[in-house]
Write a protein that holds these residues in place. Structure first.
Motif, PDB file in Angstrom:
ATOM      1  N   MET A 108       0.847  -1.182   0.000  1.00 12.74           N
ATOM      2  CA  MET A 108       0.000   0.000   0.000  1.00 12.74           C
ATOM      3  C   MET A 108       0.887   1.237   0.000  1.00 12.74           C
ATOM      4  O   MET A 108       1.797   1.358   0.789  1.00 12.74           O
ATOM      5  CB  MET A 108      -0.893  -0.031   1.244  1.00 12.74           C
ATOM      6  N   SER A 109       0.594   2.149  -0.891  1.00 10.42           N
ATOM      7  CA  SER A 109       1.384   3.373  -0.924  1.00 10.42           C
ATOM      8  C   SER A 109       0.580   4.518  -0.317  1.00 10.42           C
ATOM      9  O   SER A 109      -0.642   4.504  -0.294  1.00 10.42           O
ATOM     10  CB  SER A 109       1.777   3.702  -2.366  1.00 10.42           C
ATOM     11  N   TYR A 110       1.305   5.490   0.169  1.00 11.26           N
ATOM     12  CA  TYR A 110       0.688   6.646   0.809  1.00 11.26           C
ATOM     13  C   TYR A 110       0.368   7.690  -0.242  1.00 11.26           C
ATOM     14  O   TYR A 110       1.183   7.998  -1.094  1.00 11.26           O
ATOM     15  CB  TYR A 110       1.659   7.217   1.856  1.00 11.26           C
ATOM     16  N   GLU A 111      -0.845   8.245  -0.206  1.00 10.56           N
ATOM     17  CA  GLU A 111      -1.233   9.295  -1.128  1.00 10.56           C
ATOM     18  C   GLU A 111      -1.691  10.508  -0.325  1.00 10.56           C
ATOM     19  O   GLU A 111      -2.620  10.416   0.472  1.00 10.56           O
ATOM     20  CB  GLU A 111      -2.374   8.834  -2.039  1.00 10.56           C
ATOM     21  N   SER A 112      -1.037  11.634  -0.538  1.00 13.91           N
ATOM     22  CA  SER A 112      -1.437  12.854   0.156  1.00 13.91           C
ATOM     23  C   SER A 112      -2.699  13.422  -0.490  1.00 13.91           C
ATOM     24  O   SER A 112      -3.076  13.038  -1.602  1.00 13.91           O
ATOM     25  CB  SER A 112      -0.310  13.893   0.094  1.00 13.91           C
ATOM     26  N   GLN A 113      -3.340  14.346   0.202  1.00 15.85           N
ATOM     27  CA  GLN A 113      -4.495  15.028  -0.379  1.00 15.85           C
ATOM     28  C   GLN A 113      -4.089  15.794  -1.632  1.00 15.85           C
ATOM     29  O   GLN A 113      -4.864  15.870  -2.591  1.00 15.85           O
ATOM     30  CB  GLN A 113      -5.128  15.973   0.641  1.00 15.85           C
ATOM     31  N   LEU A 114      -2.879  16.346  -1.636  1.00 13.51           N
ATOM     32  CA  LEU A 114      -2.403  17.051  -2.826  1.00 13.51           C
ATOM     33  C   LEU A 114      -2.304  16.087  -4.009  1.00 13.51           C
ATOM     34  O   LEU A 114      -2.707  16.420  -5.123  1.00 13.51           O
ATOM     35  CB  LEU A 114      -1.056  17.725  -2.564  1.00 13.51           C
ATOM     36  N   ASP A 115      -1.791  14.877  -3.767  1.00 12.89           N
ATOM     37  CA  ASP A 115      -1.726  13.863  -4.835  1.00 12.89           C
ATOM     38  C   ASP A 115      -3.126  13.554  -5.359  1.00 12.89           C
ATOM     39  O   ASP A 115      -3.352  13.465  -6.568  1.00 12.89           O
ATOM     40  CB  ASP A 115      -1.090  12.568  -4.328  1.00 12.89           C
ATOM     41  N   SER A 116      -4.060  13.387  -4.430  1.00 11.93           N
ATOM     42  CA  SER A 116      -5.430  13.053  -4.801  1.00 11.93           C
ATOM     43  C   SER A 116      -6.077  14.180  -5.604  1.00 11.93           C
ATOM     44  O   SER A 116      -6.702  13.944  -6.647  1.00 11.93           O
ATOM     45  CB  SER A 116      -6.240  12.774  -3.528  1.00 11.93           C
ATOM     46  N   LEU A 117      -5.919  15.420  -5.133  1.00  8.60           N
ATOM     47  CA  LEU A 117      -6.503  16.562  -5.836  1.00  8.60           C
ATOM     48  C   LEU A 117      -5.876  16.737  -7.218  1.00  8.60           C
ATOM     49  O   LEU A 117      -6.576  16.965  -8.211  1.00  8.60           O
ATOM     50  CB  LEU A 117      -6.339  17.842  -5.008  1.00  8.60           C
ATOM     51  N   THR A 118      -4.565  16.594  -7.306  1.00 13.42           N
ATOM     52  CA  THR A 118      -3.866  16.731  -8.592  1.00 13.42           C
ATOM     53  C   THR A 118      -4.367  15.686  -9.582  1.00 13.42           C
ATOM     54  O   THR A 118      -4.668  16.006 -10.735  1.00 13.42           O
ATOM     55  CB  THR A 118      -2.341  16.617  -8.389  1.00 13.42           C
ATOM     56  N   ALA A 119      -4.479  14.427  -9.139  1.00 13.75           N
ATOM     57  CA  ALA A 119      -4.966  13.359 -10.027  1.00 13.75           C
ATOM     58  C   ALA A 119      -6.409  13.632 -10.463  1.00 13.75           C
ATOM     59  O   ALA A 119      -6.764  13.422 -11.630  1.00 13.75           O
ATOM     60  CB  ALA A 119      -4.867  12.009  -9.324  1.00 13.75           C
ATOM     61  N   PHE A 120      -7.226  14.128  -9.535  1.00 18.27           N
ATOM     62  CA  PHE A 120      -8.624  14.447  -9.859  1.00 18.27           C
ATOM     63  C   PHE A 120      -8.697  15.526 -10.935  1.00 18.27           C
ATOM     64  O   PHE A 120      -9.452  15.400 -11.902  1.00 18.27           O
ATOM     65  CB  PHE A 120      -9.358  14.891  -8.586  1.00 18.27           C
ATOM     66  N   LEU A 121      -7.913  16.586 -10.787  1.00 17.78           N
ATOM     67  CA  LEU A 121      -7.915  17.661 -11.781  1.00 17.78           C
ATOM     68  C   LEU A 121      -7.384  17.168 -13.119  1.00 17.78           C
ATOM     69  O   LEU A 121      -7.959  17.467 -14.170  1.00 17.78           O
ATOM     70  CB  LEU A 121      -7.095  18.851 -11.280  1.00 17.78           C
ATOM     71  N   MET A 122      -6.309  16.401 -13.093  1.00 14.92           N
ATOM     72  CA  MET A 122      -5.724  15.907 -14.352  1.00 14.92           C
ATOM     73  C   MET A 122      -6.685  14.979 -15.096  1.00 14.92           C
ATOM     74  O   MET A 122      -6.655  14.918 -16.320  1.00 14.92           O
ATOM     75  CB  MET A 122      -4.389  15.230 -14.082  1.00 14.92           C
ATOM     76  N   GLY A 123      -7.532  14.300 -14.346  1.00 19.88           N
ATOM     77  CA  GLY A 123      -8.498  13.408 -14.977  1.00 19.88           C
ATOM     78  C   GLY A 123      -9.761  14.095 -15.466  1.00 19.88           C
ATOM     79  O   GLY A 123     -10.546  13.490 -16.191  1.00 19.88           O
TER      80      GLY A 123
END
Length: 169
Positions: free
Chosen positions: A1-16
């Motif tokens: 399991m890898s750690y995902e920060s909220q910034l990672d999550s928000l960035t992926a959401f915007l990029m998608g």
């Protein structure tokens, strides 16, 4: 399991969800990073060391505002902030009252603008036991993890000396 920060999550959401043309000059980074002491056993062998407080800075250096309505960015950010991914409850737990995003838009020309959004973030710094983990803690090895929370969807409650609820009489 890898750690995902909220910034990672928000960035992926915007990029998608933002058109690729509008994401060509996009960057995201953490600024104003602070930790708030909040050590706590979270159950299931999870340990919270602190709460991380930072600003997520999202920058579009050449946002094509004529091709892509800037309100799309605002709507997507609001949707993400309202999701389960954005743990906004932590703000009230640590007494932070101003957690609204700040928007700055600077026109470059008739087609493009620099769009900067600063979003206050707060997330838990959680570690879990892992023999191969990078973090020595209380005589063991640990690794970073996202908090795992189990929620009961139903329950039976029995009262002492009472009948079983829902039983036929």
């Amino acid at each position: 399991m890898s750690y995902e920060s909220q910034l990672d999550s928000l960035t992926a959401f915007l990029m998608g969800n933002v058109p690729k043309r509008a994401m060509q000059s996009f960057t995201s980074e953490m600024t104003s990073l602070k930790t708030i002491p909040a050590a706590k056993s979270m159950g299931m062998e999870q340990e919270r060391l602190s709460i991380i407080r930072y600003d997520a800075e999202l920058i579009w250096e050449r946002f094509p505002y004529r091709e892509c309505d800037p309100r799309l960015l605002m709507a997507l950010l609001e949707v993400w902030l309202a999701s389960d991914t954005a743990d906004r409850e932590l703000f009230s737990q640590v007494g932070i009252t101003n957690a609204d995003p700040d928007w700055d838009i600077e026109l470059i020309d008739e087609e493009t603008a620099i769009v900067t959004v600063t979003v206050p973030m707060a997330e838990q710094l959680i570690i879990v036991p892992d023999d191969n983990g990078d973090i020595p803690y209380q005589g063991g090895r640990y690794r970073l993890a996202d908090a795992e929370i189990w929620t009961a969807l139903s329950a039976l409650v029995y009262a002492p000396g009472g009948d079983v609820p829902g039983a036929a009489e």
